[in-house]
Motif scaffolding. Structure first.
Motif, PDB file in Angstrom:
ATOM      1  N   GLY A   1      -2.961  10.861   8.138  1.00 33.62           N
ATOM      2  CA  GLY A   1      -3.050   9.849   7.098  1.00 33.62           C
ATOM      3  C   GLY A   1      -4.478   9.445   6.783  1.00 33.62           C
ATOM      4  N   SER A   2      -4.650   8.824   5.630  1.00 32.62           N
ATOM      5  CA  SER A   2      -5.975   8.374   5.210  1.00 32.62           C
ATOM      6  C   SER A   2      -6.556   7.357   6.181  1.00 32.62           C
ATOM      7  CB  SER A   2      -5.896   7.767   3.806  1.00 32.62           C
ATOM      8  OG  SER A   2      -4.971   6.684   3.768  1.00 32.62           O
TER       9      SER A   2
ATOM     10  N   PHE B 275     -14.901   9.569   0.155  1.00 34.58           N
ATOM     11  CA  PHE B 275     -13.552   9.606   0.726  1.00 34.58           C
ATOM     12  C   PHE B 275     -12.648   8.569   0.077  1.00 34.58           C
ATOM     13  CE2 PHE B 275     -10.270   8.422   3.820  1.00 34.58           C
ATOM     14  CZ  PHE B 275      -9.666   9.665   3.957  1.00 34.58           C
ATOM     15  N   ARG B 276     -13.144   7.365  -0.128  1.00 34.35           N
ATOM     16  CA  ARG B 276     -12.330   6.337  -0.781  1.00 34.35           C
ATOM     17  C   ARG B 276     -11.925   6.782  -2.187  1.00 34.35           C
ATOM     18  NH1 ARG B 276     -12.888   0.623   1.162  1.00 34.35           N
ATOM     19  NH2 ARG B 276     -13.351   0.851   3.361  1.00 34.35           N
ATOM     20  N   GLN B 277     -12.814   7.437  -2.886  1.00 30.83           N
ATOM     21  CA  GLN B 277     -12.473   7.969  -4.202  1.00 30.83           C
ATOM     22  C   GLN B 277     -11.373   9.026  -4.084  1.00 30.83           C
ATOM     23  OE1 GLN B 277     -16.077   9.332  -6.125  1.00 30.83           O
ATOM     24  NE2 GLN B 277     -17.180   7.488  -5.524  1.00 30.83           N
ATOM     25  N   ALA B 278     -11.474   9.877  -3.058  1.00 26.65           N
ATOM     26  CA  ALA B 278     -10.462  10.914  -2.852  1.00 26.65           C
ATOM     27  C   ALA B 278      -9.101  10.310  -2.539  1.00 26.65           C
ATOM     28  CB  ALA B 278     -10.901  11.849  -1.722  1.00 26.65           C
ATOM     29  N   VAL B 279      -9.089   9.211  -1.799  1.00 28.85           N
ATOM     30  CA  VAL B 279      -7.833   8.528  -1.485  1.00 28.85           C
ATOM     31  C   VAL B 279      -7.133   8.093  -2.772  1.00 28.85           C
ATOM     32  CG1 VAL B 279      -6.871   6.411  -0.487  1.00 28.85           C
ATOM     33  CG2 VAL B 279      -8.473   7.804   0.837  1.00 28.85           C
ATOM     34  N   ILE B 280      -7.862   7.465  -3.670  1.00 28.08           N
ATOM     35  CA  ILE B 280      -7.270   7.002  -4.922  1.00 28.08           C
ATOM     36  C   ILE B 280      -6.849   8.189  -5.798  1.00 28.08           C
ATOM     37  CG2 ILE B 280      -7.671   5.657  -7.019  1.00 28.08           C
ATOM     38  CD1 ILE B 280      -7.451   4.026  -4.391  1.00 28.08           C
ATOM     39  N   GLU B 281      -7.689   9.207  -5.860  1.00 28.41           N
ATOM     40  CA  GLU B 281      -7.386  10.369  -6.695  1.00 28.41           C
ATOM     41  C   GLU B 281      -6.178  11.152  -6.185  1.00 28.41           C
ATOM     42  OE1 GLU B 281     -11.051  12.475  -6.608  1.00 28.41           O
ATOM     43  OE2 GLU B 281     -12.094  11.067  -7.949  1.00 28.41           O
ATOM     44  N   SER B 282      -5.858  11.024  -4.907  1.00 28.07           N
ATOM     45  CA  SER B 282      -4.732  11.782  -4.344  1.00 28.07           C
ATOM     46  C   SER B 282      -3.389  11.360  -4.917  1.00 28.07           C
ATOM     47  CB  SER B 282      -4.711  11.631  -2.812  1.00 28.07           C
ATOM     48  OG  SER B 282      -4.296  10.334  -2.420  1.00 28.07           O
ATOM     49  N   VAL B 283      -3.333  10.182  -5.533  1.00 28.13           N
ATOM     50  CA  VAL B 283      -2.067   9.713  -6.109  1.00 28.13           C
ATOM     51  C   VAL B 283      -1.518  10.727  -7.109  1.00 28.13           C
ATOM     52  CG1 VAL B 283      -0.990   7.914  -7.524  1.00 28.13           C
ATOM     53  CG2 VAL B 283      -2.632   7.290  -5.749  1.00 28.13           C
ATOM     54  N   ALA B 284      -2.397  11.360  -7.865  1.00 31.69           N
ATOM     55  CA  ALA B 284      -1.953  12.322  -8.878  1.00 31.69           C
ATOM     56  C   ALA B 284      -1.300  13.551  -8.258  1.00 31.69           C
ATOM     57  CB  ALA B 284      -3.140  12.739  -9.745  1.00 31.69           C
ATOM     58  N   ALA B 285      -1.560  13.810  -6.975  1.00 29.00           N
ATOM     59  CA  ALA B 285      -1.021  14.997  -6.307  1.00 29.00           C
ATOM     60  C   ALA B 285       0.086  14.656  -5.310  1.00 29.00           C
ATOM     61  CB  ALA B 285      -2.147  15.734  -5.585  1.00 29.00           C
TER      62      ALA B 285
ATOM     63  N   ALA C 164      -0.809  -0.411  -3.738  1.00 30.38           N
ATOM     64  CA  ALA C 164       0.382  -0.130  -4.543  1.00 30.38           C
ATOM     65  C   ALA C 164       0.182  -0.551  -5.994  1.00 30.38           C
ATOM     66  CB  ALA C 164       1.597  -0.826  -3.939  1.00 30.38           C
ATOM     67  N   ARG C 165      -0.620  -1.577  -6.222  1.00 25.27           N
ATOM     68  CA  ARG C 165      -0.910  -2.036  -7.579  1.00 25.27           C
ATOM     69  C   ARG C 165      -2.036  -1.194  -8.175  1.00 25.27           C
ATOM     70  NH1 ARG C 165      -0.171  -8.320  -8.491  1.00 25.27           N
ATOM     71  NH2 ARG C 165      -1.549  -7.778 -10.229  1.00 25.27           N
ATOM     72  N   GLN C 166      -1.872  -0.779  -9.418  1.00 21.20           N
ATOM     73  CA  GLN C 166      -2.901   0.016 -10.068  1.00 21.20           C
ATOM     74  C   GLN C 166      -4.182  -0.771 -10.303  1.00 21.20           C
ATOM     75  OE1 GLN C 166      -0.266   1.147 -13.360  1.00 21.20           O
ATOM     76  NE2 GLN C 166      -0.541   3.282 -12.788  1.00 21.20           N
ATOM     77  N   ASP C 167      -4.064  -2.064 -10.615  1.00 21.82           N
ATOM     78  CA  ASP C 167      -5.285  -2.844 -10.824  1.00 21.82           C
ATOM     79  C   ASP C 167      -6.051  -3.028  -9.521  1.00 21.82           C
ATOM     80  OD1 ASP C 167      -3.361  -4.540  -9.772  1.00 21.82           O
ATOM     81  OD2 ASP C 167      -3.584  -6.104 -11.287  1.00 21.82           O
ATOM     82  N   ALA C 168      -5.340  -3.112  -8.398  1.00 22.14           N
ATOM     83  CA  ALA C 168      -6.023  -3.188  -7.108  1.00 22.14           C
ATOM     84  C   ALA C 168      -6.685  -1.851  -6.764  1.00 22.14           C
ATOM     85  CB  ALA C 168      -5.043  -3.591  -6.019  1.00 22.14           C
ATOM     86  N   ALA C 169      -6.010  -0.751  -7.086  1.00 20.91           N
ATOM     87  CA  ALA C 169      -6.571   0.571  -6.812  1.00 20.91           C
ATOM     88  C   ALA C 169      -7.837   0.823  -7.625  1.00 20.91           C
ATOM     89  CB  ALA C 169      -5.539   1.650  -7.112  1.00 20.91           C
ATOM     90  N   ALA C 170      -7.977   0.129  -8.759  1.00 17.99           N
ATOM     91  CA  ALA C 170      -9.160   0.295  -9.605  1.00 17.99           C
ATOM     92  C   ALA C 170     -10.343  -0.548  -9.139  1.00 17.99           C
ATOM     93  CB  ALA C 170      -8.809  -0.070 -11.051  1.00 17.99           C
ATOM     94  N   ASP C 171     -10.160  -1.341  -8.092  1.00 19.33           N
ATOM     95  CA  ASP C 171     -11.228  -2.206  -7.604  1.00 19.33           C
ATOM     96  C   ASP C 171     -12.423  -1.365  -7.113  1.00 19.33           C
ATOM     97  OD1 ASP C 171     -11.611  -5.253  -6.626  1.00 19.33           O
ATOM     98  OD2 ASP C 171     -12.555  -3.887  -5.193  1.00 19.33           O
TER      99      ASP C 171
ATOM    100  N   GLY D  15       0.818  -1.200   0.000  1.00 21.67           N
ATOM    101  CA  GLY D  15       0.000   0.000   0.000  1.00 21.67           C
ATOM    102  C   GLY D  15       0.851   1.248   0.000  1.00 21.67           C
ATOM    103  N   LEU D  16       0.226   2.366  -0.310  1.00 23.03           N
ATOM    104  CA  LEU D  16       0.886   3.659  -0.320  1.00 23.03           C
ATOM    105  C   LEU D  16       0.251   4.559   0.729  1.00 23.03           C
ATOM    106  CD1 LEU D  16       0.881   4.342  -4.183  1.00 23.03           C
ATOM    107  CD2 LEU D  16       2.583   3.072  -2.853  1.00 23.03           C
ATOM    108  N   ASP D  17       1.072   5.316   1.414  1.00 20.13           N
ATOM    109  CA  ASP D  17       0.563   6.304   2.364  1.00 20.13           C
ATOM    110  C   ASP D  17       0.088   7.539   1.615  1.00 20.13           C
ATOM    111  OD1 ASP D  17       1.253   4.641   4.431  1.00 20.13           O
ATOM    112  OD2 ASP D  17       3.066   5.737   4.979  1.00 20.13           O
ATOM    113  N   THR D  18      -1.021   8.079   2.043  1.00 25.54           N
ATOM    114  CA  THR D  18      -1.481   9.376   1.571  1.00 25.54           C
ATOM    115  C   THR D  18      -2.085  10.111   2.749  1.00 25.54           C
ATOM    116  OG1 THR D  18      -2.689  10.535  -0.182  1.00 25.54           O
ATOM    117  CG2 THR D  18      -3.814   8.679   0.851  1.00 25.54           C
ATOM    118  N   HIS D  19      -2.159  11.435   2.647  1.00 26.40           N
ATOM    119  CA  HIS D  19      -2.584  12.253   3.780  1.00 26.40           C
ATOM    120  C   HIS D  19      -3.561  13.321   3.325  1.00 26.40           C
ATOM    121  CE1 HIS D  19       1.372  10.609   4.897  1.00 26.40           C
ATOM    122  NE2 HIS D  19       0.943  10.669   6.139  1.00 26.40           N
ATOM    123  N   PHE D  20      -4.337  13.799   4.317  1.00 25.88           N
ATOM    124  CA  PHE D  20      -5.279  14.886   4.068  1.00 25.88           C
ATOM    125  C   PHE D  20      -5.214  15.893   5.210  1.00 25.88           C
ATOM    126  CE2 PHE D  20      -7.022  11.372   1.634  1.00 25.88           C
ATOM    127  CZ  PHE D  20      -7.372  11.973   0.441  1.00 25.88           C
ATOM    128  N   LEU D  21      -5.577  17.126   4.884  1.00 29.00           N
ATOM    129  CA  LEU D  21      -5.782  18.142   5.903  1.00 29.00           C
ATOM    130  C   LEU D  21      -7.256  18.031   6.322  1.00 29.00           C
ATOM    131  CD1 LEU D  21      -4.353  20.508   7.357  1.00 29.00           C
ATOM    132  CD2 LEU D  21      -5.294  22.017   5.579  1.00 29.00           C
TER     133      LEU D  21
END
Length: 450
Positions: A288-289, A382-392, A367-374, A153-159
């Motif tokens: 963190g998410s 919020f789950r959508q925002a977690v995945i979309e945060s990868v671009a930022a 970490a896998r893109q195919d898993a992230a597309a599940d 998995g990848l860590d991501t964070h939000f304010l």
């Protein structure tokens, strides 16, 4: 709505075996794909599982590997709790460490530099899952031209912010700060109009652990246009962005007093501040998410209605961003007598299905893109925002000095937060300490006109 709980062991075993568990084609020492062969012998797997979500997936991976390789044996060494990192490093230094282990990705450069790790490149070149890892993640796993770890998995964070407290303070419920100064302004308004709550939590000092660096100083440094290292890989010990970051700490802790000392001095500031946010007693927190998952599990209705989440603002008009990076990752001990079997286990732990199960329960980006597309990661906004945060995401490459740097960041932020040093003096102390640890040839000052 599909069940977000961990996949059952039996179901996961069937799906892993059907997919070959990543072992049907193994890459030999030369990196060439070879026909499936029987693996035998024994390996030990070391890990800690404080949330209790890893165990079912680990047992399923063991069952899948041993079903395919009946002469193989996998011993599980689950840490009893506490000091796992210290125990692992001591074991690696005395040749008592397990063949494969789960550890923070912050250790990639340090452990590789020390010669404790076996590179994974020979195996990754023949593994179908590697193509599913984004280039920015591969970059974050690469040190001196080789890959040393594989995260699930990848860590991501939000304010995060409490919409109900913002409303009481006369602030908008739908909020996206344009600059870091907007965070301070909102915190000050909460302090003035809702005086019985904590306006803002900003990690500082030693008790914040890695959070002081990753969720405290680092987002501010990036927001002000800075970086930890220059383009040549030298560590920046003084710069305008670093000075502005510590000035931000000074205003938050000492001038406006919107961050209480408790955010630094509590025995466990991270747990304390998360609890305050969930209870509605804290206005703003960068976390963190997975923190949202905890609030959601405790009180889903309030979490969905009252806890807002946005990306971190930049100071100069750049798009908002998040601090990202690989989460805990699997490593192969360089002294393992059975690295092929160790890799077979890692591959079984990183199938699409296993990554979906783990990251859906403890919410991270797979970490896998195919898993992230599940579909599991599209079930809520919020789950959508977690995945979309990868671009930022801002993701840094591994470096052996990073874990040493954390303590220096803790000291510098702590000096400012307690008032023991002004921001400018704290920068000089930070520079002196980092130079002492890393050496003159590995650090650089960047001229600052301020």
């Amino acid at each position: 709505m599909r069940d977000r709980k961990t996949l059952s062991r039996r179901a996961l075993v069937r799906r892993i075996v059907a997919a070959g568990a990543g072992t049907a084609l193994l890459a030999g020492p030369t990196g060439r794909r070879t026909a499936a062969r029987q693996l035998e012998g024994k390996i030990a797997v070391g890990y800690e599982d404080p949330l209790g979500i890893l165990q079912p997936q680990i047992e399923a991976a063991v069952a899948a590997v041993t079903a395919e390789h009946p002469n193989a044996e996998i011993e599980l060494r689950k840490a009893p709790g506490g000091n796992f990192a210290t125990q692992l490093l001591l074991a690696l230094g005395t040749n008592r460490a397990p063949d494969v282990f789960l550890f923070t990705s912050l250790g990639i450069g340090e452990l590789a530099e020390a010669g404790f790790l076996a590179p994974l490149d020979p195996y990754l070149s023949g593994w179908e899952g590697w193509a599913q890892y984004p280039d920015q993640v591969k970059y974050a796993l690469t040190y001196q031209g080789q890959v040393w770890a594989l995260p699930y998995g990848l860590d991501t964070h939000f304010l995060y912010y409490r919409k109900d407290l913002f409303e009481q303070a006369g602030l908008p419920r739908e909020w996206q700060p344009a600059t870091p100064d907007d965070i301070l302004a909102a915190a000050l308004q909460i302090k003035e109009r809702v005086p019985d709550v904590v306006p803002y939590a900003l990690y500082a000092g030693a008790n914040g652990g890695n959070g002081t660096a990753i969720r405290g100083l680092l987002p501010l440094l990036y927001a002000f246009g800075g970086a930890m290292q220059d383009e040549k890989g030298k560590w920046i010990i003084d710069s305008c962005p670093l000075r502005r970051t510590l000035q931000f700490y000074e205003r938050a802790y000492r001038v406006d007093c919107t961050v209480p000392q408790q955010a630094m001095t509590a025995a466990n500031p991270v747990a304390t501040m998360r609890e305050l946010m969930g209870k509605g007693d804290l206005g703003i927190l960068y976390e963190g998410s997975w923190a949202y998952s905890l609030w959601e599990a405790s009180d889903p209705e309030t979490t969905h209605e009252q806890i807002g989440y946005v990306l971190f603002p930049a100071a100069d008009g750049r798009p908002p961003f998040t601090i990202g990076g690989p989460g805990d990752a699997w490593y192969v001990n360089a002294r393992s007598g059975n690295p092929d079997l160790a890799w077979a286990f890692i591959a079984a732990m990183n199938t699409l299905e296993a990554q979906v199960a783990l990251n859906a329960e403890d919410l991270h980006v797979p970490a896998r893109q195919d898993a992230a597309a599940d579909p599991a990661f599209q079930e809520t906004p919020f789950r959508q925002a977690v995945i979309e945060s990868v671009a930022a995401m801002q993701i840094a490459p591994p470096d052996p000095a990073y874990r040493q740097l954390v303590g220096i960041v803790q000291n510098g932020t702590g000096l400012v937060a307690t008032g023991d040093a002004a921001a400018g003096e704290a920068v000089e102390r930070y520079a002196e300490e980092l130079t002492r640890v890393l050496g003159e040839g590995n650090v650089v000052r960047q001229a600052c006109a301020e």
